[in-house]
Design a protein around this motif. Structure first.
Motif, PDB file in Angstrom:
ATOM      1  N   UNK A   1      15.115  -7.500  31.501  1.00  0.00           N
ATOM      2  CA  UNK A   1      13.961  -6.841  31.078  1.00  0.00           C
ATOM      3  C   UNK A   1      14.006  -5.458  31.724  1.00  0.00           C
ATOM      4  N   UNK A   2      14.059  -5.485  33.034  1.00  0.00           N
ATOM      5  CA  UNK A   2      13.855  -4.270  33.786  1.00  0.00           C
ATOM      6  C   UNK A   2      15.154  -3.270  33.326  1.00  0.00           C
ATOM      7  N   UNK A   3      16.441  -3.780  33.198  1.00  0.00           N
ATOM      8  CA  UNK A   3      17.420  -3.020  32.898  1.00  0.00           C
ATOM      9  C   UNK A   3      17.480  -2.255  31.609  1.00  0.00           C
ATOM     10  N   UNK A   4      17.077  -3.241  30.662  1.00  0.00           N
ATOM     11  CA  UNK A   4      16.929  -2.972  29.010  1.00  0.00           C
ATOM     12  C   UNK A   4      15.928  -1.948  29.144  1.00  0.00           C
ATOM     13  N   UNK A   5      14.711  -1.984  29.875  1.00  0.00           N
ATOM     14  CA  UNK A   5      13.650  -0.914  29.927  1.00  0.00           C
ATOM     15  C   UNK A   5      14.256   0.289  30.372  1.00  0.00           C
ATOM     16  N   UNK A   6      15.071   0.506  31.327  1.00  0.00           N
ATOM     17  CA  UNK A   6      15.665   1.687  31.825  1.00  0.00           C
ATOM     18  C   UNK A   6      16.646   2.402  30.769  1.00  0.00           C
ATOM     19  N   UNK A   7      17.444   1.379  29.815  1.00  0.00           N
ATOM     20  CA  UNK A   7      18.516   1.641  29.181  1.00  0.00           C
ATOM     21  C   UNK A   7      17.884   2.118  27.700  1.00  0.00           C
ATOM     22  N   UNK A   8      16.621   1.759  27.419  1.00  0.00           N
ATOM     23  CA  UNK A   8      16.058   2.007  26.193  1.00  0.00           C
ATOM     24  C   UNK A   8      15.400   3.426  26.386  1.00  0.00           C
ATOM     25  N   UNK A   9      14.864   3.721  27.291  1.00  0.00           N
ATOM     26  CA  UNK A   9      14.506   5.316  27.500  1.00  0.00           C
ATOM     27  C   UNK A   9      15.440   6.084  27.770  1.00  0.00           C
ATOM     28  N   UNK A  10      16.539   5.738  28.409  1.00  0.00           N
ATOM     29  CA  UNK A  10      17.658   6.647  28.695  1.00  0.00           C
ATOM     30  C   UNK A  10      18.260   6.631  27.321  1.00  0.00           C
ATOM     31  N   UNK A  11      18.308   5.726  26.313  1.00  0.00           N
ATOM     32  CA  UNK A  11      18.888   6.193  24.817  1.00  0.00           C
ATOM     33  C   UNK A  11      17.863   7.036  24.167  1.00  0.00           C
ATOM     34  N   UNK A  12      16.739   6.803  24.041  1.00  0.00           N
ATOM     35  CA  UNK A  12      15.811   7.323  23.048  1.00  0.00           C
ATOM     36  C   UNK A  12      14.962   8.548  23.849  1.00  0.00           C
TER      37      UNK A  12
ATOM     38  N   UNK B   1      12.574  10.996  25.729  1.00  0.00           N
ATOM     39  CA  UNK B   1      10.717  11.393  25.933  1.00  0.00           C
ATOM     40  C   UNK B   1      10.123  10.570  24.904  1.00  0.00           C
ATOM     41  N   UNK B   2      10.490  10.644  23.669  1.00  0.00           N
ATOM     42  CA  UNK B   2       9.729   9.991  22.683  1.00  0.00           C
ATOM     43  C   UNK B   2       9.565   8.433  23.143  1.00  0.00           C
ATOM     44  N   UNK B   3      10.534   7.382  23.643  1.00  0.00           N
ATOM     45  CA  UNK B   3      10.288   6.413  23.842  1.00  0.00           C
ATOM     46  C   UNK B   3       9.358   6.358  25.191  1.00  0.00           C
ATOM     47  N   UNK B   4       9.690   7.057  25.997  1.00  0.00           N
ATOM     48  CA  UNK B   4       8.878   7.181  27.311  1.00  0.00           C
ATOM     49  C   UNK B   4       7.554   7.263  27.075  1.00  0.00           C
ATOM     50  N   UNK B   5       6.922   8.296  26.182  1.00  0.00           N
ATOM     51  CA  UNK B   5       5.561   8.693  25.960  1.00  0.00           C
ATOM     52  C   UNK B   5       4.839   7.459  25.173  1.00  0.00           C
ATOM     53  N   UNK B   6       5.674   6.783  24.491  1.00  0.00           N
ATOM     54  CA  UNK B   6       4.834   5.559  23.557  1.00  0.00           C
ATOM     55  C   UNK B   6       4.922   4.465  24.663  1.00  0.00           C
ATOM     56  N   UNK B   7       5.652   4.184  25.786  1.00  0.00           N
ATOM     57  CA  UNK B   7       5.633   3.258  26.681  1.00  0.00           C
ATOM     58  C   UNK B   7       4.679   3.446  27.923  1.00  0.00           C
ATOM     59  N   UNK B   8       4.478   4.525  28.255  1.00  0.00           N
ATOM     60  CA  UNK B   8       3.798   4.857  29.603  1.00  0.00           C
ATOM     61  C   UNK B   8       2.873   5.631  29.194  1.00  0.00           C
ATOM     62  N   UNK B   9       1.538   5.579  29.677  1.00  0.00           N
ATOM     63  CA  UNK B   9       0.338   6.617  29.544  1.00  0.00           C
ATOM     64  C   UNK B   9       0.707   7.853  30.161  1.00  0.00           C
ATOM     65  N   UNK B  10      -0.061   8.908  29.610  1.00  0.00           N
ATOM     66  CA  UNK B  10       0.085  10.168  30.009  1.00  0.00           C
ATOM     67  C   UNK B  10      -0.661  10.205  31.283  1.00  0.00           C
ATOM     68  N   UNK B  11      -1.344   9.441  31.852  1.00  0.00           N
ATOM     69  CA  UNK B  11      -1.864   9.507  33.211  1.00  0.00           C
ATOM     70  C   UNK B  11      -0.956   9.138  34.168  1.00  0.00           C
ATOM     71  N   UNK B  12      -0.129   8.177  33.791  1.00  0.00           N
ATOM     72  CA  UNK B  12       0.799   7.423  34.927  1.00  0.00           C
ATOM     73  C   UNK B  12       2.017   8.640  34.741  1.00  0.00           C
TER      74      UNK B  12
ATOM     75  N   UNK C   1       4.787  -4.291  42.755  1.00  0.00           N
ATOM     76  CA  UNK C   1       5.073  -2.909  42.216  1.00  0.00           C
ATOM     77  C   UNK C   1       4.982  -3.021  40.570  1.00  0.00           C
ATOM     78  N   UNK C   2       4.619  -1.906  39.950  1.00  0.00           N
ATOM     79  CA  UNK C   2       4.900  -1.814  38.493  1.00  0.00           C
ATOM     80  C   UNK C   2       6.341  -1.512  38.111  1.00  0.00           C
ATOM     81  N   UNK C   3       7.239  -2.374  38.192  1.00  0.00           N
ATOM     82  CA  UNK C   3       8.780  -2.268  38.136  1.00  0.00           C
ATOM     83  C   UNK C   3       9.212  -1.730  36.795  1.00  0.00           C
ATOM     84  N   UNK C   4       8.309  -2.355  35.731  1.00  0.00           N
ATOM     85  CA  UNK C   4       8.736  -1.971  34.524  1.00  0.00           C
ATOM     86  C   UNK C   4       8.359  -0.353  34.221  1.00  0.00           C
ATOM     87  N   UNK C   5       7.142   0.058  34.823  1.00  0.00           N
ATOM     88  CA  UNK C   5       7.053   1.418  34.538  1.00  0.00           C
ATOM     89  C   UNK C   5       8.073   2.485  35.317  1.00  0.00           C
ATOM     90  N   UNK C   6       8.237   1.927  36.440  1.00  0.00           N
ATOM     91  CA  UNK C   6       9.416   2.851  37.214  1.00  0.00           C
ATOM     92  C   UNK C   6      10.759   2.740  36.477  1.00  0.00           C
TER      93      UNK C   6
END
Length: 125
Positions: A26-37, A39-50, A77-82
């Motif tokens: 899950x953590x590795x796929x979270x990283x690879x997903x945002x690496x591939x897609x 800022x668009x993916x990042x902004x949809x997965x993580x809140x602006x405040x964070x 810790x919030x591993x998925x967010x990091x």
């Protein structure tokens, strides 16, 4: 929750192994997903405040690398967010995956054993 489900659905050892594999993936796929897609993916997965909270660290790759390694070794810790935040950073894939794989076995084992003992104590198992 994966740790608890692994302990409840399977025997302790199989539950720990199942939890370790699924959480690491899950953590590795979270990283690879945002690496591939990007800022668009990042902004949809993580809140602006964070995002704003970690933005200063993201621009300094050495600081973020240290922060990433430290946070992945902390138990609650919030591993998925990091991992999401590591996607657009300058960190290599190796520097992201290695701490995840090294940290998870002990953390998952302690957490799963703790939940297993607690559930046995209250009579759920």
């Amino acid at each position: 929750m994966t740790d608890i489900a692994g302990v409840v659905l399977f025997i302790l050892v199989i539950g720990v192994v199942n939890s370790y594999v699924s959480i690491s993936m899950c953590f590795i796929l979270a990283f690879l997903q945002v690496r591939r897609y990007g800022e668009t993916a990042l902004s949809s997965l993580v809140s602006q405040a964070r995002l704003q909270k970690y933005e200063a660290n993201l621009t300094n790759s050495k600081s973020f690398s240290r922060c990433f390694t430290l946070i992945t070794f902390l138990p609650f810790a919030p591993d998925n967010v990091i991992c999401y935040l590591a996607g657009p950073s300058d960190m290599s894939t190796h520097r992201v995956i290695l701490p995840i794989l090294l940290r998870n076995p002990l953390s998952v084992a302690f957490y799963s054993i703790g939940w297993f003992n607690l559930l046995q104590f209250i009579g759920f198992l």
